[in-house]
Write an enzyme that holds these catalytic residues in place. Structure first.
Site, PDB file in Angstrom:
ATOM      1  N   CYS A  13       0.859  -1.185   0.000  1.00 37.27           N
ATOM      2  CA  CYS A  13       0.000   0.000   0.000  1.00 37.27           C
ATOM      3  C   CYS A  13       0.896   1.236   0.000  1.00 37.27           C
ATOM      4  CB  CYS A  13      -0.994  -0.016   1.161  1.00 37.27           C
ATOM      5  SG  CYS A  13      -0.273   0.223   2.800  1.00 37.27           S
ATOM      6  N   ARG A  19      -3.344  -0.529   5.455  1.00 36.68           N
ATOM      7  CA  ARG A  19      -3.962  -1.573   4.637  1.00 36.68           C
ATOM      8  C   ARG A  19      -3.081  -2.807   4.456  1.00 36.68           C
ATOM      9  NH1 ARG A  19      -5.269   2.394  -0.270  1.00 36.68           N
ATOM     10  NH2 ARG A  19      -3.375   3.355   0.614  1.00 36.68           N
ATOM     11  N   ASP A 124     -12.290 -21.377  -8.487  1.00 36.39           N
ATOM     12  CA  ASP A 124     -12.914 -22.324  -7.565  1.00 36.39           C
ATOM     13  C   ASP A 124     -14.289 -22.762  -8.062  1.00 36.39           C
ATOM     14  OD1 ASP A 124     -10.722 -22.168  -5.920  1.00 36.39           O
ATOM     15  OD2 ASP A 124     -11.615 -20.723  -4.535  1.00 36.39           O
TER      16      ASP A 124
END
Length: 227
Positions: A13, A19, A124
């Site tokens: 970041c 963050r 997925d």
């Protein structure tokens, strides 16, 4: 390269105090559970407040989700830190550009964390639906590791090939608005912005950890037949 060496992930970041430390510590905690010893997660900032601990509200978020904020110190992003990294996860598209200015060879291994998570969600779902991915035959899954490969080597082979597979489904994971690739910067802003950061970052981390669990190698699979 040591094929059983941990997969190295770097989160990036700006100041490396709000963050990216949250992403670092929560990814490390979750990945340690999925594949013990399989990952090393670190972070850095493009204009880091070098040596500073993570911000108190960020530290609280880390604790809430089961990670530890202890012994953290912000680091400035440098070419040396990027050397040997397998995957770079940035908090915004702008950070991605700054990473690539330092090391253009990371082009195919650098994503914003939210876009990478969406790509893994697509992979997925396609796996659950039985859809074969392009390149799957040459990027071994951890469940089909080479005969005699250790679980850590199988995990490393899978994750080092994962960026290419993820990029292959980018067109299926594009957001309605490009701003949805970014995590808001809460620095020097009110606690509500930290909650917004948490709401944006937590689902991405969950998606990455879910993918790691779904594809975690087993000792039996990695040992191969006849062992």
């Amino acid at each position: 390269m040591d094929t059983s060496a941990p997969v190295r992930i770097l989160t990036v970041c700006t100041g490396n105090i709000c963050r990216s430390p949250v992403a670092e510590r929560l990814l490390q905690a979750g990945l340690d559970q999925a594949v013990p010893g399989g990952f090393e997660v670190a972070s850095a900032g493009t204009r880091a407040m070098v040596g500073e601990p993570m911000q108190p509200i960020s530290a609280d978020i880390v604790r809430t989700f089961g990670g530890s904020p202890d012994h953290f110190a912000a680091r400035q992003l440098t070419p040396n830190i990027l050397r040997g990294v397998d995957l770079v996860l940035t908090m915004t598209s702008g950070h991605r550009g700054e990473v690539l200015q330092l090391d253009a060879s990371l082009l195919k291994r650098t994503f914003t964390i939210r876009e990478f998570a969406r790509m893994l969600d697509v992979l997925d779902q396609r796996a659950a639906d039985g859809v074969a991915e392009a390149g799957a035959a040459v990027v071994p899954s951890t469940a089909d590791a080479h005969d005699g490969a250790s679980p850590l080597a199988a995990n490393a082979a899978y994750w080092r090939g994962l960026p290419a597979r993820a990029a292959g489904v980018r067109h299926l994971s594009l957001p309605a608005d490009s701003s949805e690739n970014d995590i808001v910067d809460p620095y020097r802003r009110d606690p509500g912005v930290y909650r917004q950061m948490e709401d944006q970052l937590a689902p991405a981390i969950v998606s990455i950890l879910r993918h790691a669990r779904l594809n975690a190698p087993s000792a039996e699979a990695a040992a191969g037949p006849g062992s």
